[in-house]
Structure formats: structure tokens, C-alpha cells
Design a protein around this motif. Sequence first.
Motif, PDB file in Angstrom:
ATOM      1  N   GLU A 135     -60.108  -7.250   2.889  1.00 45.75           N
ATOM      2  CA  GLU A 135     -61.562  -7.473   2.963  1.00 45.75           C
ATOM      3  C   GLU A 135     -62.121  -6.899   4.265  1.00 45.75           C
ATOM      4  O   GLU A 135     -61.673  -7.246   5.349  1.00 45.75           O
ATOM      5  N   VAL A 188     -62.112  -4.446  -0.434  1.00 46.57           N
ATOM      6  CA  VAL A 188     -63.378  -5.034  -0.882  1.00 46.57           C
ATOM      7  C   VAL A 188     -64.268  -5.312   0.332  1.00 46.57           C
ATOM      8  O   VAL A 188     -63.797  -5.815   1.356  1.00 46.57           O
ATOM      9  N   GLU A 190     -67.139  -7.398   2.257  1.00 46.73           N
ATOM     10  CA  GLU A 190     -67.487  -8.828   2.220  1.00 46.73           C
ATOM     11  C   GLU A 190     -68.718  -9.136   1.364  1.00 46.73           C
ATOM     12  O   GLU A 190     -68.830 -10.209   0.792  1.00 46.73           O
ATOM     13  N   GLY A 218     -62.488 -11.657  -0.739  1.00 47.26           N
ATOM     14  CA  GLY A 218     -61.116 -11.173  -0.927  1.00 47.26           C
ATOM     15  C   GLY A 218     -60.226 -12.238  -1.553  1.00 47.26           C
ATOM     16  O   GLY A 218     -59.397 -11.949  -2.424  1.00 47.26           O
ATOM     17  N   VAL A 235     -53.926 -11.511   0.481  1.00 46.49           N
ATOM     18  CA  VAL A 235     -55.226 -11.114   1.037  1.00 46.49           C
ATOM     19  C   VAL A 235     -55.152 -10.957   2.555  1.00 46.49           C
ATOM     20  O   VAL A 235     -54.514 -11.772   3.228  1.00 46.49           O
ATOM     21  N   VAL A 237     -58.114 -10.575   5.549  1.00 49.23           N
ATOM     22  CA  VAL A 237     -59.531 -10.440   5.904  1.00 49.23           C
ATOM     23  C   VAL A 237     -59.577  -9.843   7.307  1.00 49.23           C
ATOM     24  O   VAL A 237     -59.102 -10.460   8.260  1.00 49.23           O
TER      25      VAL A 237
END
Length: 310
Positions: A135, A188, A190, A218, A235, A237
Motif C-alpha cells: 500500500e 494499491v 491508499e 491493503g 500486506v 503499508v
Amino acid sequence: MIGIKNGWRGMLERDTISMDLDTISGILPKGGTVLGTSRTNPYKKEEDVQKVVENFKQLELSALVAVGGEDTLGVAARLYKDFQLPIVGIPKTIDNDIAETDFSFGFDTAVNIAMECIDRLHTTAESHHRIMVVETMGRHAGWIATYAGLAGGADAILIPEKPIDIEEVCDLIMKRHGRGKNFSIVVVAEGAEFKEGTIVTQEGDVDEFGHVRLGGVGHVLARLIQEKTGYETRVTVLGHIQRGGSPTAFDRILGTRYGIRAVELIMEKKFGYVVCLRGNKIEEAPLEKILGKIKPVDEEIYRIAETFFG
Ligand code: F6P
């Protein structure tokens, strides 16, 4: 020359520092800002706008250079429109979503950090045969996700400009696995929204510019991918890591070129403009042209990235 501390808050509190050669010596390799920053919006209260105008006079400013993203420059544009204050803007945000300019400084550094993180995540993805969801930041536009994803070889890139179709994402991953690739990297932004209209936020509060705190898409995405594909998914971030550390050569040079042009504009008494990069030329655009606008990811770049999905 003086520096206003903490963005518009400094103009409200008349909080300034001297910007002599000693203050700026050695800042080139530094990230962040020696002036500090804040999310203060003087347009939240009528009396604050008046205070900014009053302090402008009190400080005897002959010109003000506003350095920031859509919020900071939006205030600059309004102050120029409403009071003709002698203001010049410089686009600075990792999000790269300011209209009229090809690049804002900070973006290239963030992209390089995110790309390096994707490179590192490939190790676990490949060794453990996992789907790694990364993310990135990007509230309204997916510039960091697109550029870092393209540079890092992402297998899917999901951005606010294109609502997420989870079935499509899972199909891409399944197809990839079908041809013997048993790992995938999904990037991806946010602010990416699910097709059904869901945006994942951290908390309900909004800041003075009306923004909610984003982050967490995410995790939602990873859960869905794991459920639907059956592949182990993790994941990462990236969060504020993307804003840290020393700027790239591109950003140092862009920031320097912007600064020089801003000073030239002031010397020419050309106020109410924001400096911008077009092609490789430094130009300027009226501040009002960026007001209330977001520059979406370039379709052509996204199409190129898309070629390598799945
Ligand atoms: O500058 C914009 C931005 O980088 C967004 O991409 C992100 O949502 C936000 O800042 C994060 O802000 P904060 O540091 O206040 O959490």
C-alpha cells in the motif's frame, strides 16, 4: 528574507525565522522541511483569514512564497484572489497531483523509496510463493503506486482513478499462477476505492481541509485476495517511510529550479502564479488554475503499466 514556520499556522502566529545563508547551509540532502509544516487552514475561520492579511502587513512582507500541495497552494490561490497579496507558489507534494505541472518535488523521492520496497518484497513473494500487497500513499490520485509499480514490476496496480474490481484482480493473479508464476505483487494506493464505493479510512475525524485519514485498503484487499484465490497473501503499508530520507538528485534539482524561478517571478513583480515543470522547461501558471483541481494519473503511463499486469 524570513521563513514562516509551520505553513499557514506561522502566518497566523507570526512565527518566523531568519533565512540567512547559515540557516539554509546543508539543507540540500535533507528530507522534510527546516521550517516545519502543519495542516492549518486559515479559511476555516473568517477572523483567521483577516489575521493572515494583517500579519502580512505587520511582517512587512514584499512577497510570500508558498511551498506545498493542493491545500497549501489552494489557500495561496484564494489569498491572491481575495486580497491580491503578492504570493508565488511552488508545487511540493509526494502525491504529484497538482494541476498544471508535470511533477511536484518530493514525488520522485517517494517513488524511488516505494520502488526499492517493492524490489525487497519480491524476495519474500518469490521464496514463499505469496501474494504481496503493497500500500502506497496517494489520496486522490495514484501517481506513486503507478510509477513505483511500473518501475518495480507490479502484477496489478490499483489507484483511486480506477475503482477496484476484486474479481478482475483475482482473475489476473489466477491466470499468472496458471502459467507457472506462483507469486504476485499487487500495489494499491491508499485512496483506491472498491467498485461498490468503499474507501478504507483509519478514523472518522477530518482535518482542517476536510480530509479523512486514509490507510488500510491493503489489508482489506489482501483478505479478499486470500479468500478468493486461496493463495497466502501478506500486506506491507509503506506509510510515512515514503516521505523520509534524503531526496533524489531529480528532486533536489527540481526544487532548486523552482526556487530560482519563484525568485525571478518576485523580481518581475509577477504575483499570483505557481511555478511548474512542462516537458523539461520551468514555466508558471496562474494560481487560480490549480484551485480545486486534482491531476489524475496520466492514462498513457497507466496503460503501459497495465501491459504487464497478470
Ligand atoms: O501529502 C499528502 C499525503 O502524502 C497523502 O498521500 C496522505 O494521505 C497524507 O499526506 C498523509 O498525511 P499525514 O502525514 O497527515 O498522515
